[in-house]
Design an enzyme around this catalytic site. Structure first.
Site, PDB file in Angstrom:
ATOM      1  CD  GLU A  47      -2.777   1.255   2.695  1.00  0.00           C
ATOM      2  OE1 GLU A  47      -3.082  -0.068   3.206  1.00  0.00           O
ATOM      3  OE2 GLU A  47      -2.767   2.441   3.420  1.00  0.00           O
TER       4      GLU A  47
ATOM      5  CD  GLU B 109      -3.291   7.167   5.674  1.00  0.00           C
ATOM      6  OE1 GLU B 109      -4.197   6.453   6.242  1.00  0.00           O
ATOM      7  OE2 GLU B 109      -2.186   6.804   6.043  1.00  0.00           O
TER       8      GLU B 109
END
Lengths: 473, 280
Positions: free
Chosen positions: B162, B167
């Protein structure tokens, strides 16, 4: 929050008149139409290690005048800080500390978005009120944080500017007012320090969420000729550390509007002029952002005043009436614990002063300086009116409190008694005049009366009160 | 976390550098001194989603995850939203893809939002992946622009890998996080670095979030600031980034990464995506 704010504004107003004689304003500043408004210094410094250019210190009258000093031993940064010694509650030289730090030359603060400072206390404590925009004048850009919590370690604080474009010529750079904890004679004083006090462009003061009426949609009835105010004016920003900081903001930051100008208009100070019958919704915006909350005002038209008293003043001791000279009253709403009641003697309809309570469950009126000797009086009179429909369980209880020979609350000699009026005595939208024999209150003594209390337990929530007096016949 | 800000070329110098044929793999070493750095070197556009037309994203590139995850547990993170593809949660308007998080009771969840992914539609190994986004804000608001290994159906997470390009925790409005997750370095052990804006924040304007990804490195940048490089030496397990990945964009509510919203969290919240571009 409202009451504290109102109280402080009232206090400030009184202090200004009193204080302007007490404190010499240095320099001589004459307003002129020819002033170049673009030319005010864009200096954000207030106190870094000393007074910035033009800064003055003016304590509030009644405060401890020497509560502030420059401290060159304790500081966050540099060589000095501002030190404030808040007196004990019984300090004869002043029972609170408070001052303004103005620059009467004016500063152009439009390039900043907050005033910031580092602060700590000698114990964890709370500064009652702190902000900027107070210059012992109209204070049209007053901003206040209520209850700023300090710890014993240095912490940075941010007081955001609700709308910096308004501050093109600001004189009130900083102000505070705070008392012993807890409030009252037994309260303990404390010391706190402020350092690196300055206006800054942080760039992280964001997500403005202005509010009026504290963000609620408030319904209120009114009358032609009355002039209620829009209250609960705040601005909230999200800061860099994620906290949401709310400040009380003066009306001049807002643009107000009324949905029906034939019912009421509202001016730049948030003062409403009720002009006719009908309903209007008062809303506002700040810096182009719509404010949450509104005031939905229903005017019932011309005010139907309470019957004018006709008894001779010789036989009357009046607490609240335009027909008589009134005994001094400490307050018309004590905002006592568990009381939800709002409002006091704030209705003035073309010279007719009326008390209006809303959200009434109980409310206390106090007049202890001096107390009232009603030994020779026979009756208590009051005129009451509610716009609400009357349900079978509705009641209004009228209570009188006597402080006893010590003329003070408590002391083991207070007495009180009450008379209750049930729904059959109440009317909708109609004045009822109560003439209550003092004997029916069952008081052992009425030589030191100091309180009138209305209790409805919420069965009657909106109540107009006029012409409260004791009389003999 | 420690963060090194490195002065970089302006756009003109980047273009000049490209013109003189700067090698794809020639990335200046990150140091704490004042060496100039190249933010991006890849300029050949292979995917350009500008969200300027229509009302829904290009179905040839984007699909949706619906619901609360395959195990109904908030996508493995205890997230609180139910993902939908309704216009209330995802639409194109005003030149932006808008993902809207709503506070509403829906299929047993307290919030709704959306997650777009390019799985089986657009997948690529290596390249420059970037999006220009204005982020939402407030406690418990968790938007992300990220990628998963395209073999995830056969090679379960974290084995598939990932790459979190961006974020964001709504309660820290000046800071984003860039990470990689893989076998031995996932969830709380992910290889991460924060980037914090000075005198600005991510919810008041658009910012470009990107990576440039090659055989032995992933470079992370925000606007014109290259703030991190992750190489095989940095990860505490196998390097699983030499295969195609697909793109995800989502706006989660709550979850282990940042905690739930509180009474001060304002809804609805919107994540505005001006464009998503991929270069090689």
């Amino acid at each position: 929050m409202n009451s504290a704010m109102n109280n402080s504004l009232i206090k400030l107003k009184q202090l200004f008149f009193f204080g302007s004689g007490l404190v010499l304003l240095s320099g001589c500043w004459t307003p002129s139409d020819e002033v170049d408004f673009a030319g005010f210094p864009q200096n954000g410094d207030v106190f870094l290690d000393g007074f910035s250019g033009g800064l003055e210190y003016l304590p509030f009258a009644g405060s401890k005048l020497n509560a502030f000093q420059v401290d060159d031993e304790v500081f966050y940064q540099g060589t000095a800080s501002m030190r404030f010694d808040v007196p004990n509650g019984d300090d004869p030289d002043g029972n609170y500390a408070g001052a303004i730090f103005p620059d009467f030359g004016g500063r152009d603060l439009t390039g900043f978005d907050a005033i910031t400072f580092w602060a700590k206390g000698n114990s964890a404590t709370t500064i009652d009120e702190i902000g900027f925009g107070n210059y012992f004048g109209d204070n049209e850009h007053l901003v206040t944080i209520l209850g700023l919590r300090l710890s014993t370690s240095w912490q940075k604080f941010v007081i955001p500017i609700p709308d910096p474009t308004k501050l093109s010529r600001e004189q009130g750079l900083f102000w505070y007012s705070t008392g012993a904890k807890p409030a009252g004679l037994a309260g303990q004083g404390y010391t706190f320090w402020i350092d690196e006090l300055q206006f800054e462009k942080l760039g992280t003061v964001a997500q403005p969420r202005p509010a009026i009426m504290n963000g609620a949609d408030v319904e209120e009835t009114s009358f032609t000729g009355s002039s209620p105010s829009v209250i609960g004016l705040t601005q909230t920003f999200n800061l860099a550390d994620g906290t949401n900081q709310t400040v009380s903001a003066a009306p001049s930051y807002f643009s107000f509007s009324s949905s029906n100008g034939s019912v009421a208009t509202v001016n730049e100070l948030g003062v409403i002029s009720v002009l006719g019958q009908g309903t209007t919704t008062i809303t506002a915006s700040l810096g182009g952002v719509p404010a949450s909350g509104s005031l939905i005002l229903t005017s019932t038209g011309a005010f139907d005043a309470a019957p004018t008293p006709t008894r001779s003043a010789d036989n009357v001791i009046s607490i609240f009436s335009d027909a008589y000279e009134n005994n001094p009253v400490d307050f018309f709403n004590g905002y006592w614990t568990f009381s939800t009641t709002q409002g006091q003697d704030d209705l003035n309809i073309a010279g007719d002063n009326v008390i209006r309570y809303t959200a009434l469950n109980f409310v206390g009126i106090e007049f202890k300086a001096p107390t009232v000797d009603a030994s020779n009086m026979t009756h208590f009179h009051v005129d009451l009116r509610t716009p609400e429909g009357i349900d079978p369980g509705d009641f209004i209880r009228v209570e009188l409190g006597d402080f006893g020979p010590d003329n003070a609350f408590g002391g083991g000699n207070d007495v009180s008694g009450s008379v209750t009026f049930g729904s059959s005595s109440l009317r909708t939208d109609e004045w009822i005049s109560l003439d209550i024999p003092l004997s029916s209150f069952g008081l052992g003594s009425r030589g030191n009366l100091a309180q009138i209390i209305f209790v409805t337990d919420g069965t009657v929530q909106e109540l107009l009160v006029d012409n409260m007096y004791f009389y003999s016949e | 976390m420690k963060m090194n800000r490195i002065p970089l070329f302006n756009m003109k110098s980047i273009q000049a550098a490209v013109k003189v044929g700067l090698s794809l793999t020639l990335i200046a070493t990150l140091t704490q001194c004042n060496d100039t750095q190249v933010v991006t070197t890849l300029t050949n556009v292979v995917l350009d989603q500008s969200f300027d037309e229509g009302t829904t994203p290009d179905a040839g590139v984007w699909t949706y995850d619906i619901g609360r995850g395959p195990n109904g547990d908030g996508w493995g993170n205890n997230e609180l939203q139910y993902y939908t593809d309704r216009p209330e949660n995802v639409r194109i308007e005003g030149g932006n893809l808008i993902i809207t998080a709503q506070e509403e009771l829906f299929e047993g969840a307290g919030y709704t939002s959306a997650r777009l992914l390019s799985k089986d539609l657009f997948e690529q190994q290596y390249g420059r992946f970037e999006a220009r986004i204005q982020l939402p804000w407030g406690q418990g608001i968790w938007p992300a622009f990220w990628m998963l290994g395209a073999d995830i159906d056969e090679n379960v997470w974290p084995g598939a890998g990932e790459i979190d390009i961006m974020e964001f925790r709504g309660q820290t409005p000046t800071t984003i996080v860039g990470s990689v997750h893989g076998p031995g370095y996932s969830a709380g052990e992910a290889i991460s670095k924060e980037f914090t804006l000075t005198n600005d924040r991510f919810d008041t304007g658009f910012h470009v979030f990107g990576i440039e990804w090659g055989p032995d490195y992933i470079n992370y940048y925000v606007d014109d600031v290259l703030y991190n490089q992750i190489t095989p030496e940095d990860v505490t397990g196998d390097w699983v980034f030499d295969k195609p990945f697909f793109i995800l964009i989502n706006l989660a509510i709550g979850g282990d990464f940042l905690g739930p919203p509180n009474e001060e969290t304002v809804f609805p919240q919107q994540m505005l995506i001006d464009y998503v571009r991929v270069y090689n």
